[in-house]
Design a protein around this motif. Structure first.
Motif, mmCIF file in Angstrom:
data_model
loop_
_atom_site.group_PDB
_atom_site.id
_atom_site.type_symbol
_atom_site.label_atom_id
_atom_site.label_comp_id
_atom_site.label_asym_id
_atom_site.label_seq_id
_atom_site.Cartn_x
_atom_site.Cartn_y
_atom_site.Cartn_z
ATOM 1 N N PRO A 161 0.848 -1.203 0.000
ATOM 2 C CA PRO A 161 0.000 0.000 0.000
ATOM 3 C C PRO A 161 0.885 1.254 0.000
ATOM 4 O O PRO A 161 1.666 1.481 0.925
ATOM 5 N N ARG A 162 0.770 2.065 -1.036
ATOM 6 C CA ARG A 162 1.668 3.211 -1.183
ATOM 7 C C ARG A 162 1.425 4.281 -0.126
ATOM 8 O O ARG A 162 2.331 5.043 0.209
ATOM 9 N N ALA A 163 0.203 4.342 0.432
ATOM 10 C CA ALA A 163 -0.106 5.388 1.409
ATOM 11 C C ALA A 163 0.752 5.301 2.657
ATOM 12 O O ALA A 163 0.930 6.300 3.362
ATOM 13 N N VAL A 164 1.301 4.112 2.935
ATOM 14 C CA VAL A 164 2.098 3.958 4.154
ATOM 15 C C VAL A 164 3.516 3.497 3.840
ATOM 16 O O VAL A 164 4.197 2.940 4.700
ATOM 17 N N MET A 165 3.968 3.731 2.609
ATOM 18 C CA MET A 165 5.373 3.463 2.314
ATOM 19 C C MET A 165 6.249 4.504 3.006
ATOM 20 O O MET A 165 5.925 5.696 3.025
ATOM 21 N N GLN A 166 7.344 4.015 3.600
ATOM 22 C CA GLN A 166 8.301 4.885 4.282
ATOM 23 C C GLN A 166 7.608 5.753 5.330
ATOM 24 O O GLN A 166 7.790 6.971 5.385
ATOM 25 N N MET A 167 6.820 5.093 6.187
ATOM 26 C CA MET A 167 6.143 5.787 7.281
ATOM 27 C C MET A 167 6.723 5.303 8.605
ATOM 28 O O MET A 167 6.962 4.108 8.786
ATOM 29 N N LYS A 168 6.931 6.219 9.527
ATOM 30 C CA LYS A 168 7.480 5.899 10.846
ATOM 31 C C LYS A 168 6.349 5.709 11.842
ATOM 32 O O LYS A 168 5.531 6.602 12.036
ATOM 33 N N TYR A 169 6.290 4.523 12.455
ATOM 34 C CA TYR A 169 5.267 4.127 13.418
ATOM 35 C C TYR A 169 3.905 3.955 12.712
ATOM 36 O O TYR A 169 3.786 4.098 11.494
ATOM 37 N N GLY A 170 2.895 3.592 13.463
ATOM 38 C CA GLY A 170 1.572 3.425 12.891
ATOM 39 C C GLY A 170 0.903 2.137 13.320
ATOM 40 O O GLY A 170 1.445 1.330 14.087
#
Length: 302
Positions: A161-170
């Motif tokens: 899912p591109r919306a959460v690529m390279q996202m910190k925490y979640g």
């Protein structure tokens, strides 16, 4: 459609006081006033429907139930663009699916390739991934992996899912079921990079859902065995916050680790591949995982 905001792995004031106490109680699975044990995850996920809206310290950035969508086999193709970055895309997709989904490109080899297995896999999203209605009308993403009759490598699939690529925490959740079972196929849905890895759910589809945490910089892995079968519907969630990673199945906490938890942006990889244990996939066999919804959340009080 829903709300949308690495090379393959080798082997992933007064009002505030009661609110804080309430969140702590939820995370620990404290019984409700009626004596029943509430869901331990931050979103109180006990139902079967796609959750919508923010919860606890998480705000929702992805809510996809696949309803009304049709993405035929062949669409997840030409995925070798800006790989492993938030700009990655599959040229064979169009519209919102091109904007919101990526897949490991055709030809990348799966984890078994480095494990001296007799049967290994090669990623082929173009002939393994599709979206459409089930017989009851429920929209689903289908991951159908297979091995050619001539005994070649397993055709594997990893979607992102591109919306959460390279996202910190979640917080990262999905409702899944293996609807066609055969030995030799597995999943390892993961966050990994920089010597860090969190895997949930992971395991051969003929076994149980498990979770792993490989602390950043090395050290003994956290292993959290489960008792839930892949062949039944389950809601799986990973909650990743500063200094903590927690794993949930159907709202029940199945694992928690605090040792060297990642503190850098990572991507969520829905990785499905050839088995690392037990027999390899038989020539001509196939197995299928259905995903009926996917939800993801960024971390931080708004």
């Amino acid at each position: 459609m829903g709300l949308h905001a690495a090379p393959p792995r080798r082997r992933r004031a007064a009002l505030l006081v009661p609110l804080g106490l309430m969140l702590l109680a939820v995370l620990l699975g404290v019984p409700r006033a009626d004596g029943a044990l509430g869901s331990a995850d931050a979103c109180h996920t006990t139902g079967t429907q796609l959750p919508r809206g923010d919860c606890g310290p998480f705000w929702q950035v992805l809510a996809e139930d696949f309803d009304g969508d049709r993405v035929p086999l062949g669409s997840f193709s030409d995925c070798d663009h800006h790989v492993d970055t938030s700009a990655a895309y599959c040229g064979g997709l169009s519209g919102e699916y091109r904007d919101n989904w990526w897949a490991y490109p055709t030809g990348w080899r799966d984890t078994a390739d480095d494990r001296d297995r007799d049967v290994v896999g090669v990623y082929h999203p173009e002939d393994t991934v599709s979206v459409g209605p089930a017989t009851n009308g429920d929209g689903r993403m289908y991951i159908r992996m297979w091995r050619p009759a001539d005994g070649g490598p397993v055709h594997a699939a990893a979607v992102v899912p591109r919306a959460v690529m390279q996202m910190k925490y979640g917080k990262y959740s999905a409702r899944i079921k293996v609807t066609r079972l055969a030995p030799g196929y597995k999943s390892a849905w993961l966050h990994y990079g920089g010597g860090c890895e969190m895997d949930h759910p992971e395991g051969e589809w003929t076994g149980d859902l498990t979770a792993f945490h490989h602390p950043c910089g090395g050290g003994e892995q956290g292993y959290f065995p489960g008792s839930d079968h892949w062949t039944e519907w389950h809601t799986v969630s990973t909650e990743w916050t500063p200094g903590h990673v927690r794993f949930f199945v159907d709202g029940r906490q199945t694992g928690h680790d605090t040792r060297n938890v990642p503190d850098r942006p990572l991507s969520w990889i829905l990785q499905n591949e050839s088995a690392l244990q037990g027999p390899g996939a038989a020539p001509g066999s196939s197995a299928q995982l259905d995903i009926t919804w996917v939800a993801a959340y960024a971390y931080g009080w708004k």
